[in-house]
Scaffold this active site. Sequence first.
Site, PDB file in Angstrom:
ATOM      1  N   ASP A 161      52.907  43.538 -24.018  1.00 17.57           N
ATOM      2  CA  ASP A 161      53.519  43.058 -22.782  1.00 17.57           C
ATOM      3  C   ASP A 161      54.773  42.300 -23.204  1.00 17.57           C
ATOM      4  O   ASP A 161      55.017  42.100 -24.405  1.00 17.57           O
ATOM      5  CB  ASP A 161      52.517  42.137 -22.055  1.00 17.57           C
ATOM      6  CG  ASP A 161      53.045  41.574 -20.738  1.00 17.57           C
ATOM      7  OD1 ASP A 161      54.012  42.146 -20.189  1.00 17.57           O
ATOM      8  OD2 ASP A 161      52.504  40.553 -20.260  1.00 17.57           O
ATOM      9  N   CYS A 181      51.809  46.808 -19.206  1.00  7.88           N
ATOM     10  CA  CYS A 181      51.713  46.581 -17.752  1.00  7.88           C
ATOM     11  C   CYS A 181      53.053  46.752 -17.047  1.00  7.88           C
ATOM     12  O   CYS A 181      53.090  46.973 -15.842  1.00  7.88           O
ATOM     13  CB  CYS A 181      51.145  45.203 -17.476  1.00  7.88           C
ATOM     14  SG  CYS A 181      52.187  43.853 -18.059  1.00  7.88           S
ATOM     15  N   GLN A 233      45.846  44.091 -12.830  1.00 10.36           N
ATOM     16  CA  GLN A 233      46.424  44.920 -13.888  1.00 10.36           C
ATOM     17  C   GLN A 233      45.340  45.542 -14.755  1.00 10.36           C
ATOM     18  O   GLN A 233      45.417  46.712 -15.136  1.00 10.36           O
ATOM     19  CB  GLN A 233      47.374  44.075 -14.750  1.00 10.36           C
ATOM     20  CG  GLN A 233      48.070  44.880 -15.826  1.00 10.36           C
ATOM     21  CD  GLN A 233      48.974  45.963 -15.236  1.00 10.36           C
ATOM     22  OE1 GLN A 233      49.756  45.689 -14.331  1.00 10.36           O
ATOM     23  NE2 GLN A 233      48.852  47.194 -15.715  1.00 10.36           N
ATOM     24  N   ARG A 271      47.919  51.198 -10.438  1.00 13.69           N
ATOM     25  CA  ARG A 271      47.917  49.910  -9.742  1.00 13.69           C
ATOM     26  C   ARG A 271      47.659  50.118  -8.250  1.00 13.69           C
ATOM     27  O   ARG A 271      47.032  49.302  -7.586  1.00 13.69           O
ATOM     28  CB  ARG A 271      49.255  49.187  -9.958  1.00 13.69           C
ATOM     29  CG  ARG A 271      49.498  48.651 -11.370  1.00 13.69           C
ATOM     30  CD  ARG A 271      48.496  47.554 -11.722  1.00 13.69           C
ATOM     31  NE  ARG A 271      48.465  46.550 -10.671  1.00 13.69           N
ATOM     32  CZ  ARG A 271      49.318  45.517 -10.577  1.00 13.69           C
ATOM     33  NH1 ARG A 271      50.200  45.322 -11.539  1.00 13.69           N
ATOM     34  NH2 ARG A 271      49.246  44.664  -9.583  1.00 13.69           N
ATOM     35  N   HIS A 327      45.805  38.157 -14.675  1.00 17.28           N
ATOM     36  CA  HIS A 327      46.343  39.236 -13.843  1.00 17.28           C
ATOM     37  C   HIS A 327      45.245  40.300 -13.670  1.00 17.28           C
ATOM     38  O   HIS A 327      45.332  41.391 -14.236  1.00 17.28           O
ATOM     39  CB  HIS A 327      47.588  39.835 -14.500  1.00 17.28           C
ATOM     40  CG  HIS A 327      48.422  40.674 -13.587  1.00 17.28           C
ATOM     41  ND1 HIS A 327      48.145  40.840 -12.236  1.00 17.28           N
ATOM     42  CD2 HIS A 327      49.540  41.417 -13.820  1.00 17.28           C
ATOM     43  CE1 HIS A 327      49.058  41.632 -11.709  1.00 17.28           C
ATOM     44  NE2 HIS A 327      49.911  41.997 -12.636  1.00 17.28           N
ATOM     45  N   ARG A 365      50.675  35.973  -5.561  1.00 22.91           N
ATOM     46  CA  ARG A 365      51.216  35.840  -6.924  1.00 22.91           C
ATOM     47  C   ARG A 365      51.812  34.446  -7.010  1.00 22.91           C
ATOM     48  O   ARG A 365      52.785  34.140  -6.322  1.00 22.91           O
ATOM     49  CB  ARG A 365      52.274  36.910  -7.189  1.00 22.91           C
ATOM     50  CG  ARG A 365      53.066  36.668  -8.465  1.00 22.91           C
ATOM     51  CD  ARG A 365      53.895  37.854  -8.895  1.00 22.91           C
ATOM     52  NE  ARG A 365      53.036  38.918  -9.400  1.00 22.91           N
ATOM     53  CZ  ARG A 365      53.478  39.966 -10.100  1.00 22.91           C
ATOM     54  NH1 ARG A 365      54.769  40.100 -10.361  1.00 22.91           N
ATOM     55  NH2 ARG A 365      52.637  40.880 -10.531  1.00 22.91           N
TER      56      ARG A 365
HETATM   57  N1   CP Z   1      52.648  44.921 -13.841  1.00 24.03           N
HETATM   58  C1   CP Z   1      53.042  44.196 -12.783  1.00 24.03           C
HETATM   59  O1   CP Z   1      52.302  43.388 -12.229  1.00 24.03           O
HETATM   60  O2   CP Z   1      54.311  44.456 -12.361  1.00 24.03           O
HETATM   61  P1   CP Z   1      55.142  43.674 -11.254  1.00 24.03           P
HETATM   62  O3   CP Z   1      55.521  42.350 -11.831  1.00 24.03           O
HETATM   63  O4   CP Z   1      56.319  44.548 -10.991  1.00 24.03           O
HETATM   64  O5   CP Z   1      54.278  43.503 -10.028  1.00 24.03           O
HETATM   65  N1  NVA Z   2      53.043  38.554 -18.588  1.00 21.91           N
HETATM   66  C1  NVA Z   2      53.954  39.026 -17.578  1.00 21.91           C
HETATM   67  C2  NVA Z   2      53.298  40.082 -16.740  1.00 21.91           C
HETATM   68  C3  NVA Z   2      54.166  40.692 -15.692  1.00 21.91           C
HETATM   69  C4  NVA Z   2      53.454  41.695 -14.847  1.00 21.91           C
HETATM   70  C5  NVA Z   2      54.416  37.865 -16.731  1.00 21.91           C
HETATM   71  O1  NVA Z   2      53.581  37.014 -16.375  1.00 21.91           O
HETATM   72  O2  NVA Z   2      55.602  37.801 -16.417  1.00 21.91           O
END
Ligand code: CP
Ligand code: NVA
Length: 323
Positions: free
Chosen positions: A232, A272, A140, A299, A137, A110
Amino acid sequence: FPSVVGHDLLTLKDFSNSEIGYLLWSAADLKKRIKIDKEFQNVRLLEGKSAALIFQKRSTRTRVSTETGLALLGGNCVFLTDSDFHLGVNESIRDTGRVLSGYCDFILARVNRQKDLEVLAEGATIPVISGLSEMYHPLQILADFLTLQEHFGSLYGRTIAWVGDGNNIIHSLMMAAPKFGIHLNIATPKGYEPDAEISKICQRFTEENKTSVNFTDDPREACSNADVVVTDTWISMGQEEEKAARLKSFSGYQVDTKLMSLAKEEAVFLHCLPRKPEEVTDEVFQSERSLVWQEAENRKWTVMAVMACLMEDYSPIHPMPEF
Ligand code: CP
Ligand code: NVA
């Protein structure tokens, strides 16, 4: 099924309908075998395999689903944040990718920038899986599709309405939905539209698959007759300084029962997570139409399928669901 062994999963752009379908089938299969049939002994597909989990940003779902899922598959992992190992500091990201390849069998990362993920993958000789970047992502969307398949029994021909920011989640949806015959209605405030290049690619996918993508700044127009309403956070990780401006720009974008009432009667809601109340009312979020907890659980089954299928040709034992 198509083999995806050795592939990187940096974006769903690079994955075909049958490859994504295979990952989803494997996820459904693992869910049945482990959750329902308790076949713990037969699914140790990643015995002896190690993963590096790199997180430059916070995570609940991605981290916990991956760690617990990998343990079920018999593998192990090392959790790394950029404050406790060299990532772009003291050592190039490319070199880090190469070094980790000597210890591990795959990397899940990430990162702040998609570019860094690409450089990591260039340096690595092992598969790299995106755990989110500012652009995409992919994990997701696999969970979202599994959830919708479970709920509706198929995906083909559905309409998904997006109400919110033109961010990493909608970008990933745009790279996958047309391949499954799904139509997209995307409502974003002016100035917060999805990336122009990604929109162009999405448009190409819709032409190839005879589906549609509609862009608007009117959430009501997007939700009208939709099967699924998705939103989101308005303030993604890394955008905290824009909070005040964003809250102002997104006024009128909260998903509430009035907006949901424009969608089909059987329409469902996805998010998400993590969720903040400004983007969706409690009434919708906690309603029967909200599949968010099932989506979050999925997930785990989907990342397990990704890990298993990138490492070896996994043969699902149950019939393929209809997508
Ligand atoms: N939806 C998602 O990716 O959640 P986290 O940021 O908790 O991993
Ligand atoms: N759009 C959000 C998704 C988190 C899972 C972010 O990037 O923070």
